[in-house]
Write an enzyme that holds these catalytic residues in place. Sequence first.
Site, mmCIF file in Angstrom:
data_model
loop_
_atom_site.group_PDB
_atom_site.id
_atom_site.type_symbol
_atom_site.label_atom_id
_atom_site.label_comp_id
_atom_site.label_asym_id
_atom_site.label_seq_id
_atom_site.Cartn_x
_atom_site.Cartn_y
_atom_site.Cartn_z
ATOM 1 N N GLY A 1 0.826 -1.203 0.000
ATOM 2 C CA GLY A 1 0.000 0.000 0.000
ATOM 3 C C GLY A 1 0.856 1.247 0.000
ATOM 4 N N ASN A 2 0.285 2.357 0.400
ATOM 5 C CA ASN A 2 1.071 3.605 0.495
ATOM 6 C C ASN A 2 0.452 4.521 1.540
ATOM 7 O OD1 ASN A 2 -0.898 5.442 -0.874
ATOM 8 N ND2 ASN A 2 -0.547 3.997 -2.544
ATOM 9 N N ARG A 3 1.019 5.712 1.670
ATOM 10 C CA ARG A 3 0.664 6.592 2.788
ATOM 11 C C ARG A 3 -0.567 7.468 2.559
ATOM 12 N NH1 ARG A 3 5.268 6.979 6.125
ATOM 13 N NH2 ARG A 3 7.137 6.176 5.113
#
Length: 419
Positions: free
Chosen positions: A228-230
Amino acid sequence: MTSDSNAAPAPGPGPSPEHHLPLSGRRIALGITGSIAAYKAADLCSKLRQAGADVEVIMTPAATEFITPLTFKSLTGRDVVVDMFAASEAEAHVEVARRADALVIAPATANCLASLAHGQAPDMVTLTALATAAPVLVAPAMDNQMWEHPATRANVAILRERGVDFVGPTEGRLATGRMGPGRLAEPPDIVAHLRALLGQRDGDLVGRHVVVSAGPTQEPVDPVRFVGNRSTGKMGFAIAEAARDRGAEVTLVAGPVSLPHQPGICRIDVTNVAEMLAALETATSKSDAIIMAAAPADFRPASAADQKIKKEASDQSLQIELVRNPDIIATLPGGGVRVGFAAETHNIERYAVEKLAAKRLDFIVANDVTAEGSGFGTETNQVIIFHGDGRKEVFPLLSKYEVGHLILDRVLAHLHAAN
Ligand code: PMT
């Protein structure tokens, strides 16, 4: 509809002053009737003021048994009108009704709903409702048996039929200690409904369908892990709210985020890129604009394990093969005005301009995700907009809501240019 990338929309100025706060310049009459929930009207009044509204409060005598007019005078800086027989107040009341952009009645008792439904005006609140041509938003609060009584149901039906808008009541613990429907809607929800209502009334995006994507995607590694990412979704949600406040029909396709649902926005929750692409294909089939603020994962694990990968099963390292995900915005055939984001850490202009062309965008909103106050999880963003016709606009650090309006100003310019 399609837009012409070569058309040159008028270069937009910075954010218009009225877009700093969602209700700035709006005159809101706040009617309060005699329910224990009247104490929450102080919070509502404060939130309306914080949203930039000019609030004028009117109360029934019963409401003053629960909370004093002085509270609202302190919050608004204006006299509160209660007594319909005091000549000067009665005169002032008619003016309040006439100059209001909207009347919000919160809390509205069963007695108030009955009077409203039958055109009776026993107090200043119902009298104001009769005297105003502005939209009326009602937030009922009462005992659940009163709310469910056939008389109240009939009164609500009459009012809805007449175009009165309702927010709540919600279900939960009531003042009597019973559980059920009858709780006053929370003040932020009442404010959000009001913003949507006013947008639908006179917003510059009325009749337009704006699709926004927001948040990250999660690409499964095994049943407990993902790539995923932020992204928190704040940027996309702010754009969706701004579009809603301007009267657009808004579809928000959101990755996994912890942001609450916003009234007046059709939200579709998705998990991974495949789901986001499918949802956006449907949503953009008849849209006027697509604004891709989401951060979809560029890569996903080639395959997801059925069971949790145990660390004992591997040595000191674990290889996970990643394969490319489809580029969603590049894959979508149309969608109307096409707006992308570029999340960069360096070479911002070069990469943003490359993406603008490769993804067939009308303009791209570049943000340096390493800059203070910008990018992931922040309330603010500092953006540079690169247009298909070569123009570049640099903006200061602004709230994400203001950035949303900047983008929508430019979307609107494209829509006008295309007509
Ligand atoms: O959500 P927040 O915490 O508020 O953070 C906001 C944000 C930093 C996520 C937002 O401002 C932002 O920059 N969004 C775009 C993130 C991104 O994926 O950037 P990119 O440069 O990798 O992609 C360029 C464009 O292609 C983007 O519009 C992206 O949505 C789109 N894209 C990317 C990958 C992919 N598989 N499909 C896409 O459509």
